[in-house]
Structures are given as structure tokens and as C-alpha cells.
Scaffold this motif. Sequence first.
Motif, short mmCIF file in Angstrom:
data_model
loop_
_atom_site.label_atom_id
_atom_site.label_comp_id
_atom_site.label_asym_id
_atom_site.label_seq_id
_atom_site.Cartn_x
_atom_site.Cartn_y
_atom_site.Cartn_z
N MET A 10 0.83 -1.21 0.00
CA MET A 10 0.00 0.00 0.00
C MET A 10 0.87 1.26 0.00
O MET A 10 0.53 2.27 -0.63
CB MET A 10 -0.94 -0.01 1.21
N GLU A 11 2.00 1.19 0.68
CA GLU A 11 2.91 2.33 0.69
C GLU A 11 3.46 2.58 -0.72
O GLU A 11 3.55 3.72 -1.18
CB GLU A 11 4.06 2.06 1.66
N SER A 12 3.83 1.49 -1.42
CA SER A 12 4.35 1.62 -2.79
C SER A 12 3.29 2.21 -3.72
O SER A 12 3.60 3.07 -4.55
CB SER A 12 4.80 0.25 -3.31
N LEU A 13 2.07 1.72 -3.59
CA LEU A 13 0.99 2.23 -4.44
C LEU A 13 0.72 3.71 -4.15
O LEU A 13 0.48 4.50 -5.08
CB LEU A 13 -0.28 1.41 -4.21
N LYS A 14 0.76 4.08 -2.91
CA LYS A 14 0.53 5.48 -2.54
C LYS A 14 1.58 6.38 -3.18
O LYS A 14 1.28 7.48 -3.65
CB LYS A 14 0.54 5.62 -1.03
N LEU A 41 -6.46 -0.54 -7.43
CA LEU A 41 -5.83 -1.58 -6.62
C LEU A 41 -5.63 -1.09 -5.19
O LEU A 41 -5.89 -1.82 -4.23
CB LEU A 41 -4.49 -1.99 -7.24
N TYR A 42 -5.23 0.17 -5.05
CA TYR A 42 -5.02 0.72 -3.71
C TYR A 42 -6.33 0.75 -2.92
O TYR A 42 -6.37 0.39 -1.74
CB TYR A 42 -4.44 2.14 -3.81
N GLU A 43 -7.40 1.13 -3.58
CA GLU A 43 -8.70 1.21 -2.90
C GLU A 43 -9.16 -0.18 -2.46
O GLU A 43 -9.74 -0.34 -1.38
CB GLU A 43 -9.72 1.87 -3.83
N GLU A 44 -8.92 -1.19 -3.30
CA GLU A 44 -9.30 -2.55 -2.92
C GLU A 44 -8.49 -3.03 -1.71
O GLU A 44 -9.02 -3.68 -0.80
CB GLU A 44 -9.09 -3.51 -4.10
N LEU A 45 -7.21 -2.70 -1.72
CA LEU A 45 -6.35 -3.10 -0.60
C LEU A 45 -6.76 -2.38 0.69
O LEU A 45 -6.73 -2.96 1.77
CB LEU A 45 -4.89 -2.81 -0.92
N GLU A 46 -7.12 -1.11 0.55
CA GLU A 46 -7.55 -0.36 1.73
C GLU A 46 -8.80 -0.98 2.32
O GLU A 46 -8.95 -1.11 3.53
CB GLU A 46 -7.78 1.10 1.36
N SER A 47 -9.70 -1.39 1.44
CA SER A 47 -10.92 -2.06 1.89
C SER A 47 -10.59 -3.41 2.53
O SER A 47 -11.15 -3.78 3.56
CB SER A 47 -11.87 -2.26 0.71
N LEU A 48 -9.63 -4.14 1.91
CA LEU A 48 -9.23 -5.43 2.45
C LEU A 48 -8.65 -5.28 3.85
O LEU A 48 -8.95 -6.04 4.76
CB LEU A 48 -8.19 -6.08 1.53
N ARG A 49 -7.81 -4.26 4.03
CA ARG A 49 -7.18 -4.05 5.33
C ARG A 49 -8.23 -3.84 6.41
O ARG A 49 -8.09 -4.28 7.54
CB ARG A 49 -6.22 -2.85 5.27
N ASN A 50 -9.30 -3.17 6.07
CA ASN A 50 -10.37 -2.93 7.05
C ASN A 50 -11.12 -4.21 7.39
O ASN A 50 -11.76 -4.31 8.43
CB ASN A 50 -11.35 -1.89 6.51
N PHE A 51 -11.04 -5.23 6.48
CA PHE A 51 -11.77 -6.49 6.71
C PHE A 51 -10.90 -7.57 7.36
O PHE A 51 -11.40 -8.61 7.76
CB PHE A 51 -12.32 -7.03 5.39
N VAL A 52 -9.58 -7.32 7.36
CA VAL A 52 -8.68 -8.34 7.90
C VAL A 52 -8.98 -8.55 9.38
O VAL A 52 -8.98 -7.62 10.17
CB VAL A 52 -7.20 -7.92 7.73
N ILE A 53 -9.26 -9.79 9.72
CA ILE A 53 -9.60 -10.10 11.12
C ILE A 53 -8.40 -10.70 11.82
O ILE A 53 -7.44 -11.12 11.19
CB ILE A 53 -10.77 -11.11 11.18
N ASP A 54 -8.45 -10.70 13.11
CA ASP A 54 -7.40 -11.37 13.89
C ASP A 54 -7.67 -12.86 13.83
O ASP A 54 -8.49 -13.40 14.56
CB ASP A 54 -7.44 -10.87 15.34
N MET A 55 -6.95 -13.52 12.94
CA MET A 55 -7.22 -14.93 12.68
C MET A 55 -6.66 -15.85 13.76
O MET A 55 -6.77 -17.06 13.68
CB MET A 55 -6.67 -15.32 11.32
N GLU A 56 -6.06 -15.27 14.81
CA GLU A 56 -5.50 -16.08 15.87
C GLU A 56 -6.43 -16.20 17.08
O GLU A 56 -6.08 -16.82 18.07
CB GLU A 56 -4.15 -15.49 16.31
N VAL A 57 -7.63 -15.59 17.00
CA VAL A 57 -8.54 -15.69 18.14
C VAL A 57 -9.40 -16.94 18.08
O VAL A 57 -10.06 -17.29 19.05
CB VAL A 57 -9.46 -14.44 18.24
N THR A 58 -9.38 -17.62 16.92
CA THR A 58 -10.19 -18.83 16.81
C THR A 58 -9.62 -19.94 17.68
O THR A 58 -8.41 -20.04 17.86
CB THR A 58 -10.27 -19.29 15.35
N LYS A 59 -10.48 -20.78 18.18
CA LYS A 59 -10.04 -21.80 19.14
C LYS A 59 -10.27 -23.23 18.65
O LYS A 59 -9.51 -24.12 18.95
CB LYS A 59 -10.79 -21.63 20.47
#
Length: 880
Positions: A10-14, A41-59
Motif C-alpha cells: 500500500m505504501e508503494s501504491l501510494k 488496486l489501492y482502494e481494494e487493498l484499503e478495503s481489504l485491510r479494514n476487513f482483515v480479522i485477527d485470525m489467531e482468536v479462533t479456538k
Amino acid sequence: MANTGLELLMESLKQLIYCDHNPSINENPFVQDKRSQIQSLYEELESLRNFVIDMEVTKEPLEIEKARNLKRRLKDVVDDAEDIVDLFLTSAIIRNNASMTICVADNCDLSPNLDSAIQEIKSIKREIMDTKMQSHPTQGLHPASARTSPTRNSSSEVLKEEIIVGLEDDSMVLLDRLTGNRKQLDVLSIVGMGGLGKTTLATKVFNHRYIVYHFHVRAWVTVSQAYDKKDLLISLLTSIGKLEPEDLDKLKDHKISELLYKSLKGKRYLIVIDDVWSAKAWDDLKLYFPNDNTGSRILLTTRLSEIAFYAKPDGFTHHLQFLTEEESWELLCKKVFLEEGCPERLIKSGIKIAKKCQGLPLAVVVIAGLLVKGEKSVDLWEKVAESVTSYIVGDPNGYLDTLALSYDHLPRHLRDCFLYVGGFPEDYKIPVRRLIWLWVAEGFIHEDSPKLMEEVAEDYLMDLIDRSLLIVAKRRSNGGVKACRIHDLLRELCLKKATEENFFSRSGYLSSSKFISCKDKQRRLFADSKFLSKISSDNSAPHVRSFLCFNKEWYFSLGDERCFHPFLLIRILDLQTIHTSTVPLALEFLVHLRHLALWSEVTKLPSAVCDLWKLQTLILKENYSGFMNLPENIAKMISLRHLWIEMIISIPDIHNPTKSDVFSNLQTLSMVRLDGRAESLLKRIPNIRKLGCAVYGDQKDDSFPNFALLDHLETLKVIQPEVLQVESLLSNKYFSFPVTLKKLTLSGCRLPWFCMSNIQLLPNLEVLKLLNYAFEGPSWDTGEGQFRQLKFLKFQNLDVHQWDAYSCNFPCLKRLVLLECYYLKGIPENIGDIPTLEMIDIDKRNHTVVKSANRILEKQHEMGNYELKINVIGFLTSIR
């Protein structure tokens, strides 16, 4: 784990979208043509970052596996998109630059498949959303019975045996603290890395006969990472002897807590809370410990210094140290041979085995378990001595998992930083400055205003040290950490995790470079020069972003332009252990470089290097003192944060007023030439933190540079190369320094002693080094002024005869160093009365100074001060 690749992409795209001040991008027709797709592409990644969940909380096992697969998929998608974008940018810049006579970008696509990358991003976003909707998150951790915790493999199991070595002094310190006269409830902590013997020490103290006699009630509970509050309370009551666990389990929670409180009320009790990982665990228990001024104590064991501080900010914390080599050998002998003693034929290899355990009791105990079952032969013991760590890692009981708990408990922002350390060679003392600069260049650190990235990285480093994951190898003059290292077993843990997550590879573990295939897409390599030659010849590293070389090679040719063809996407190139006669022009093709470190004797920096507009760190080592004029286009290096060249460098004037702030990001600069134009240069580096400079004067302008212009300067080294001239060019001029200054080194300046009053007033100065006639004259009277924060003072090669000073002049001084001051008649006697003074280092060739130091020491001993040490050192010894 934090997705560093996503942030960097995202930094490179910016930069491609908004970097209007950089002509390599803004005036590039190839980039302009693709800007709309890049924006999408940057807008899609920005949206993706907002959807990224903490995948380590699952048990649940199914959810954990799903999260792992999703995490791998996310990494692959981001990596592919990053490759597409970066390869496009490389090609666009090279093809748009007529000065690049050969085109290495023939195979680079100027029509990148950005649409495909966008579709991949959308696909992974849908998967993340679906996973989030399907999952059933639970609060907290799965309850784990505190009563069943002994079933897990842990260092406490191994170390709770009757054979204990090296803890006598530690236990006496704790016994004294636990049974002291303080009536109020007190909290003490034992802190150290996993396997160091915290539980063993607590057990030794807990079972000591005087402790048994002193306290009415003793109780022990093991918390661990996964715990249930009710189970902890039941464990405490069971330990006290109140009912059986089965009976307590039937009671309601409030009844159990009430019963515990009443069991302790009015009594002098000792509670050991073993293996604490979170502040919440302490909060869950502390309410049930009454404070009746009976002298009760709570003893915590933890790997985390922050937990000890949280439990009681002003409480006593005992940092457990590693065993000495002698103690390790003693423990190994007792574990293997009990009281029989080691046969003489095995002593040599046995001592070697003990040494390789690096003072970790867990390692000694595990390897002893192997030796006690095996044949007592010289061949076997020699074989074990050669591969101690491998034997421990391969132990079927999985003791590496004990250490892995520390890694599992790390917050996401520290995991990359910790794993990265594992790439350094075994037993390597890592310079902190180098490590921090690498972390920043790798993208592990993000600006946290008002802190700089380097300051945030230093906080991360200290956090890892406080978590007992890194070891302080060397300290600075002011007590800060100069170098760190990692225990071999923790390094093995890093290598294991790095392999699982494809985080980095080391060439030393592989027979060829074929592992760096297009399929593997390895991004970080820690390797040697032979490996560099191989991948340069077969073009086998198309995805590598970081290459660090560690073997020492006294001559290596980087002249062939094809040497860097496999590294077109590289960000970090650290070759400072490979000596080369040139700085290759082909570096200009590496347009993504953020960190470049070379070892070369060149006296001219190619202008092509200055075209690397992303470069943050430039290190150039050399093997003799020389001079270098930097190219006129140095102003293009708009991202430069650290310029460290081991020569005296001249920075050209910048005549374009619009570029007067090109060095606004610069924090480190060494060793720069300052002359009559000094003020002009200093104004162009307003945010500099660390500055090394050589000051030159002439008959027209001999003024000392006005360093007070630098509002953020913390470390300053000033040398005047013409130290042997009869009269200093600077000796009669006023000078001033910024109040932010913490460390000052002066060499060859030949200043009069009355100028010291300006330095004396600096409110934050912690380190002062006066070298090679820095000040000149027969006497220095410190007067009534104070060096308020000074911790370290060094004189070396000065002509001073008489020094008059008092303890009140140096209220915080910890170390005094006096070397090669052959005319000095003695150390002021009152220096010994400084309450903070720990060490005086002196040169044995000045007998008068040695005698005065001994008188000071005798006087302090008479007054009961045995903390002060005198170190008499020999010829040509350097103390930094």
C-alpha cells in the motif's frame, strides 16, 4: 501476525499515486498511463485491510486450520500483487532513463496484469468476510484447569528436581526480602526467560525450613497462559489444605473466593503465583489476598518484566541470571553422575557440552537426560558436544515447545522483529543500531507520532528484552543497550517458525540455491558470498527482497553488472562483510532499495547511487581513513534517514532553494566535513539526532560551528584533524550546543578549560568524552557548577596536570575513565564520595593516578562503601 507485505504494498501504491515531487514517477509516461488502475488496486487493498480479522482468536481445530489457510492465501495474494507492481515500476523507471545504457528490464512487463491482481484481492476479501460470518468467536481463552497444568511439558517439571546448582545467592536474596520487617503485604517477582529456573528458585525458597517456620500459611498456584479463575482459586485452597478439589468444585464461585479470603485473613501467608502471563491473571487473584499488616508476601514468577511492574510498580524484582560455565558444568555432572564424579576421560568434552548450553538450566537438564541414558564413551560425548542444540531440539519431550510459549504470547507487532533476529549467525552480537535500521527498512515499524520509527523500534527491542527473548550483550556508556544476542535455543525456535511461515531462509542449511524457486518465492535470505555468486550466475532469486551476508570475504567482485540482475526487486542489500574495490554502477537498477550497506575503499560515490530515491540507510565501510566528495545529485535521496560513511565526507552546496529541505528526514550523519560553510549545512539537517563531524578552519573564519541550530541533536562527535598544530584554529572562539544533547565527544579541538562552563550547563548530557587534546591547559577547576545528568566521563591523551573537583559537581556519575593522561597528578579525592560512582578506570603507567585511586578506594572501604571498583588497565586498552 501483522501483514507487513500488505502495508508495504500500500505504501508503494501510494507513492505511485501521490508522489508529485519525484520526477522519476510524476514525469514518467509509463506510470501516468497506469495510474487509474493503480488507484483501483489501492482502494481494494484499503478495503481489504479494514476487513482483515485477527485470525489467531479462533479456538476450534477446524477454525484454526481455516484461519491458517486463509492467512497463507492472503500472503500469497499480497506477494503476487507486490511483485506485479514493483516489477512494473522497475521497468518503467529503467526504460524512461536514457542514461541506463543496458536494459535489464526486457523481461519486465510494462503492461502489468493489475486487473488480475484486483480480482484476486476481491476474492480473498470475500473469503475473509465469509469466514467471519461463519465463525462463532468466543470471549477469552478456553478454560484450562490449573490443577491439570503439570501434565504439559514445561521447564518447571524438569527443574523441580532435588539437584539445584547456582541458586544459593538468589535464594538468600529472596529469603531476606520475604522475611523482612515490612508489615504491609508485599509483592515480589522473579523474572527470566523460559527454562532459566524461575520455578526452581521459587520452589527452593517455598520449601526452605525458615520459610515454613516463618509463615502460618503457604500456598502455590500455577497460572500459565490458559487458565480458569475458579480453578485457580480451588488450587490455592487445595494447596492450603482446605477440602478436596472435588468438594470445592461443587461450590459456587463467590463461596470459593470467600473461603479463600477467610483462610488467609489475619494470618501471615506466602502465596507463590507461578508462570504469570497477563495482568488480568493478577487482577483475578489479588482481591482475595487480605492485607492485615502481618508481614504476608506474594511471590510471582513470570517471563515478562511488565507483569512484575504491573503487580507492584515499586516492588522488588529479581532478574534471574544465566548459570556460569562452572555452574553449568557442576549441574551437568550432578545430573549425569550424581555424587560419583565425572571420569577424567569425559571431562574435556563434558565441559564443552556444558559451555554450549549457554547457561540455560533447561538445556543442561535436557542434555544430561540424554547422556545419563547413553554410553559413557568419549566418542559419544564428543559427538554430542558438536551438536548440543540439535540434540535438545530433537528431544522427543518437545522442550522447544516450552520456549515457544513466549513466542505464542507475543503481540503481532513484535513477531516479525523477533523472528528476524533468528536469521543472524549463532552467538552473533547484533549491533542495536544496525538491527533497528533493518527493522525500519523491512517495514516492521510504523511511525507513531510524535515518536520516530527508530524510537518505536527501540521500544520494541526493549520489549523483547523485557520478555526475556533477547539478551543484552553490550551496553553503551550511558547504560543503554549497544548490542544484543539471542540464546541458541530461542534462535532454533526462530528458525523453526521462520520455516513454517516462509519468513526467511539461511543458505547454511541448504546445499544449493535451488530452494529459491519461483514456487517458493523466498523474500529474505541470510547467506554468504558463495551463495551470492551462485544466485547471480543462475538468476535464481527473482522474488528476494532482502539479502544479508555475514561471512567475512576480503575480496569480492561486484563489478559485473549482471551481479544484481536477480535482485531487481530487492529492498535490503547488506554486504558490509564483503570487501570490494568498487561501488558498482549497476546499483542504479535496484530502484526499490531502502537499505544499502557495503564495505569498499572507494573515495568517490557513484552518482547513480543517489538516484535511489527510496533509500533510507546508506552505510559505507572502508579500511583506511580517507576523504570522499559526495555527488552533486545527493539531493535526490529524499528518503535518506541514515548516512554512515567511515570517511570524512563533503556534502555539496544545494543552490536550488526549493530543495533546501531535502535532508529533512536525515537523523544520522557521519563523518561530515564542516568549514566556513558549516552554518549553511547545519540548517539543511534540522532533524539530525546523531552527528559526527570533522571541523576545519582557516585564517579568515575559525569559528566553532553553531551546533545550537540543531534542535533535536542527541549525539555529537567533533574532531579537529590538525591536532598537532601549535595553536588550535578553534581555541579562542565561543561555542554552544543544543540543550537536547545527551552524548558529546570532542577530539583534537584544543579548547581552553574555561570553555567547559558551557558544556557544564547542558541539562541532558549523560556522556562526555574528551580525547586527544580536546581541551588544553595545565589545570581544570570544575568550580561550583554541576553536570546534572552526567553518567560517564572520559579523559584520554590530555595534557592536564591539576584537576580540582568535588562530588557535588557530578551527582549522577557512574563511571570515570582516565587514560594516557601522563601529567595528571591525581584524581580529586572527593570524587570517591559521589554516591552513584561504580567504576574508575585508570592507566597503570601513571603511578600518581594509580596511588590516588587506591587512596580513594581505601577511604570508601573505611566508610563502608564496597560498591566502588577500581580497574587498572594495561597498554593500548580502549574503553568506549
